[in-house]
Design a protein around this motif. Structure first.
Motif, mmCIF file in Angstrom:
data_model
loop_
_atom_site.group_PDB
_atom_site.id
_atom_site.type_symbol
_atom_site.label_atom_id
_atom_site.label_comp_id
_atom_site.label_asym_id
_atom_site.label_seq_id
_atom_site.Cartn_x
_atom_site.Cartn_y
_atom_site.Cartn_z
ATOM 1 N N ARG A 120 -25.585 9.047 -11.564
ATOM 2 C CA ARG A 120 -24.326 8.589 -12.129
ATOM 3 C C ARG A 120 -24.454 8.471 -13.657
ATOM 4 O O ARG A 120 -25.448 7.941 -14.165
ATOM 5 C CB ARG A 120 -23.990 7.230 -11.545
ATOM 6 N N GLN B 144 -21.686 4.260 -18.981
ATOM 7 C CA GLN B 144 -21.494 4.030 -20.412
ATOM 8 C C GLN B 144 -22.832 4.101 -21.162
ATOM 9 O O GLN B 144 -22.930 4.717 -22.217
ATOM 10 C CB GLN B 144 -20.874 2.650 -20.583
ATOM 11 N N LEU C 224 0.838 -1.201 0.000
ATOM 12 C CA LEU C 224 0.000 0.000 0.000
ATOM 13 C C LEU C 224 0.875 1.253 0.000
ATOM 14 O O LEU C 224 0.610 2.220 -0.724
ATOM 15 C CB LEU C 224 -0.887 -0.034 1.237
ATOM 16 N N MET D 209 4.096 5.490 -5.618
ATOM 17 C CA MET D 209 4.114 5.498 -7.079
ATOM 18 C C MET D 209 3.061 6.450 -7.623
ATOM 19 O O MET D 209 3.279 7.094 -8.647
ATOM 20 C CB MET D 209 3.848 4.100 -7.605
ATOM 21 N N LEU D 210 1.920 6.543 -6.945
ATOM 22 C CA LEU D 210 0.888 7.456 -7.418
ATOM 23 C C LEU D 210 1.351 8.895 -7.260
ATOM 24 O O LEU D 210 1.069 9.752 -8.099
ATOM 25 C CB LEU D 210 -0.405 7.250 -6.638
ATOM 26 N N PHE E 3 2.239 1.718 -3.386
ATOM 27 C CA PHE E 3 1.159 2.179 -4.250
ATOM 28 C C PHE E 3 1.038 3.703 -4.163
ATOM 29 O O PHE E 3 1.021 4.401 -5.174
ATOM 30 C CB PHE E 3 -0.140 1.500 -3.791
#
Lengths: 310, 448
Positions: free
Chosen positions: A186, A189, A83, A89-90, A86
């Motif tokens: 929301r 697609q 974590l 890197m973000l 993570f």
């Protein structure tokens, strides 16, 4: 693994194998811990922590605390440090923190607190006394996980439950604090597709850029069925940046091509090239031969011949 | 206070006769087995996928193209080994090694069979086993992912970094579901040692009573090995090949090797925990008083189950498309993890009731089935959510001019084409001739 039990003998002496393991892993762990302090990149610091954790797990296993050792790797190395990585890197590939102090005098306060902690630790650890070793058969009645389960869910069950409640509260708090109420429905697609149909927008992919005998690139608009350049065939970014090739030029060239086609179709090719086309004669010739392909009789000659023969 | 009423032996397999050379033989055999299996697995995958796509697949090198993967390996070995300039050198080189070494560790605790006589020594066909062997497998898997993550980060390039970030997110979310699905096996078997779990499946293999856990494990094991439809860290359509974009030659081959060994690993774990391990399937196991569950025979059953699962891997790859990233995460967090949690609690409750009240398992299951049926009946009484009213259309089909815009346009829903010119002419001719029968003008209403 079956060789590892009885690492701690009844007498409290460690075996040679365990001593060798400790003196091998010890320096590695110290170096990795120092690496955590002095590494320039955040990811390197995280890697150093991982090395320390895995070495620690080895030491646990050597002390016959197999469960603790393995869980240390699964939970801390596998989940918590993952974590961390993570997030690192973000945040950025090589984001080096600025060393400007945001709180005045925090360095001195930190130093003072560190020295205080050191003094306390030295005092406590120095005065700590250990009882006589009971040996592994005394410490772990059944196998290791069962022994740990007895201690956690028997002796320390209350503390365990309290810690569990605390962690759940913290997780819930994080959820509540980061939660945003959805104000609008929301848009997924399906909704996007429906809106596109209702607005009468283009449903198909946009046309690809034009391919010409002498120019094949993203910046040239394609020609529509009516012979006009299609603006939408050039990527929007190029259009916004103004890097689109001159559409007017292509329109003019198209006009000339169309003029040539009508002459070719109407009557035998003219002896003299039409005015203005002389400059671009090769272009015209190439374009005419290209655009001539959508004429009715330009199938492969052989096929027509065969049909005639039959 | 003793909580467990029945104490089980921590480890069933008996390693007391093992000598150092037995250990060495087993360790070397495992490594050789894994490497050759990878070569076969690559050929197997290409061949099976090819047959599924109705083409022959590799068939040039060796009989049935069996040497194709060997040729590929040689090609990878002699390719140019590049190290990109922006790479973080040490991490860049270490990352593929982490991936492979961690992948090789798992098979140490996988039981291939019961005790056999190996060069006069009575020893199980298994390198080692200890009370937390399955947790050890999970630990190896979670460290192995660092290979992927660090490989992507150290390449110093955008696509590999994105692949690495995806991989971390994937591992964090899918390992949870995977671990939770294994917990129900631990509860029923009463142990986390692999040999003990295999022993506990003498009567029934756990995949039957624990079907939901088995399904969750199968799904998350595909996610864990980065295979289609969950191969988002290396999605070639979006990220070129994700974390291994900047790797070439042998370093790339190491990642490749790790992926295939990991496939074998998770298949072996599924076999051991859910499919009875090395135990023979039912009709065979009854033959001649369990003759086929002794000696070297079980290795055959184990390998058969392992390769069946490998086939499932290839089958899934041949038939399912890659997930979209948000859908993939949604499945992990909103479906798999809650389902696994609920299942673990249910299994825990059933096992607790069995142990503390001394009830028969069958009556407990009947009560549970009754609860499920009652819940189902109650769910029928809940009124359905009202559908939003669709927008009103003008009643009746409407004629329109298809050539209004210059091009012929097909009718929209609710519109209808006017009769074709030919039909109009026919109608006019019929009206002129004053025939009694009026020609039918068929009108097709499009849409609803």
């Amino acid at each position: 693994m079956s060789a590892l039990p009885a690492a701690l003998l009844e007498s409290g002496e460690t075996t040679t194998a365990e001593a060798v393991l400790f003196w091998t892993l010890g320096p590695v762990m110290v170096l990795a811990a120092l690496g955590l302090l002095f590494a320039k990149k955040a990811v390197h610091a995280a890697l150093a922590v991982i090395v320390v954790m895995i070495s620690l797990a080895f030491l646990y296993v050597a002390q016959d605390a197999v469960f603790l050792g393995v869980v240390q790797v699964v939970v801390y190395t596998g989940a918590v440090m993952m974590l961390f990585l993570f997030v690192l890197m973000l945040v950025g590939v090589d984001s080096s923190d600025s060393l400007v102090e945001t709180i005045r005098g925090q360095r001195w306060i930190g130093l003072l607190a560190g020295i205080g902690l050191g003094v306390v630790l030295v005092g406590v650890v120095g005065r700590a006394t250990y009882g006589p070793p009971v040996g592994l058969t005394g410490a772990a009645v059944d196998d290791n996980p069962t022994g740990v389960a007895h201690i956690i869910f028997g002796q320390y069950v209350f503390a365990f439950e309290v810690v569990g409640a605390l962690l759940v509260t913290a997780a819930l708090g994080a959820l509540v604090l980061t939660h945003r109420q959805r104000l609008t429905p929301r848009v997924g697609q399906k909704e996007r597709a429906d809106a596109r149909v209702a607005a009468g927008a283009t449903l198909t992919p946009l046309p690809a850029p034009g391919v010409y005998a002498r120019h094949n690139a993203m910046d040239v608009p394609a020609l529509g069925p009516d012979g006009q350049p299609l603006e939408s065939s050039v990527p929007r970014v190029l259009r916004v940046r103004g890097q689109e090739a001159d559409a007017e030029e292509f329109a003019a060239r198209t006009q000339r091509v169309l003029a040539g086609v009508s002459q070719v179709r109407g009557n035998p090719p003219p002896k003299a090239a039409p005015e203005g086309a002389a400059v671009n004669a090769p272009d015209l010739g190439a374009a005419v031969s290209d655009s001539g392909q959508d004429g009715p009789s330009t199938g492969p000659a052989g096929v027509i011949g065969q049909e005639d023969g039959k | 206070m003793r909580i467990l009423t029945e104490a089980v032996a921590p480890v069933t397999a008996d390693f007391s006769n093992d000598t150092w050379w037995i250990w060495l033989i087993k360790a070397v055999a495992i490594v050789v087995f894994l490497l050759t299996s990878v070569l076969i697995a690559i050929w197997f995958e290409r061949k099976v996928v090819a047959r599924m796509q109705v083409r022959p697949g590799p068939n040039v090198h060796g009989p049935f193209g069996l040497l194709q993967s060997l040729a590929d390996a040689m090609k990878l070995l002699v390719k140019e080994d590049m190290t990109v300039k922006a790479a973080d050198k040490l991490v860049y080189i270490v990352a593929p090694m982490i991936a492979v070494f961690c992948a090789l560790l798992t098979f140490a605790v996988i039981p291939f069979g019961p005790n056999v006589s190996m060069f006069g020594v009575n020893t199980p066909v298994q390198l080692t086993d200890f009370p937390v062997a399955v947790l050890y497998i999970l630990a190896c898997a979670s460290v192995g992912v660092y290979g992927i993550v660090l490989g992507g980060w150290s390449s110093g390039s955008t696509y590999p970094l994105l692949g690495a970030v995806r991989s971390t997110a994937q591992v964090i979310s899918y390992e949870l579901a995977m671990g939770l699905s294994l917990v129900s096996v631990f509860i029923l078997a009463g142990s986390m040692s692999t040999s003990q779990i295999v022993t506990s499946q003498t009567a029934v293999w756990w995949f039957l009573p624990l079907l939901p856990a088995f399904v969750i494990y199968i799904i998350s094991m595909v996610g864990e090995t980065n295979r289609l439809p969950f191969d988002l860290p290396e999605a070639e359509g979006e990220l070129v090949s994700g974390y291994m974009t900047e790797y070439s030659s042998m370093k790339f081959a190491w990642f490749f090797l790790a992926e295939y060994i990991n496939m074998l690993n998770v298949s072996a774990v599924a076999t051991t925990l859910f499919l009875g391990g090395w135990r023979a399937p039912w009709p065979i196991s009854a033959i001649n008083d369990g003759m086929f569950n002794e000696g070297w025979w079980p290795v055959l059953w184990f390998l058969a189950k392992l390769w069946t699962l490998m086939f499932v891997f290839v089958w899934i790859r041949g038939s399912v498309l890659r997930f979209r990233y948000d859908q993939f995460m949604k499945i992990g967090w909103k479906v798999l993890i809650p389902a696994a949690l609920v299942w673990v609690v249910a299994v825990g409750v059933v096992q607790g009731v069995r142990q503390f009240s001394g009830l028969e398992l069958r009556s407990v299951l009947f009560v549970l089935a009754g609860i499920v049926v009652v819940g189902l009946l109650i769910s029928f009484l809940i009124p359905e959510k009202k559908q939003p009213v669709p927008p009103q259309r003008p009643p009746g089909p409407q004629e329109y001019d298809p050539y209004a815009g210059g091009y012929p346009v097909p009718p929209l829903p609710g519109q209808v084409l006017p009769p074709s010119p030919r039909k109009q002419r026919a109608a006019a001719a019929a009206a002129d001739g004053e025939s009694s029968t009026t020609p039918q003008v068929t009108q097709e209403v499009h849409g609803g």
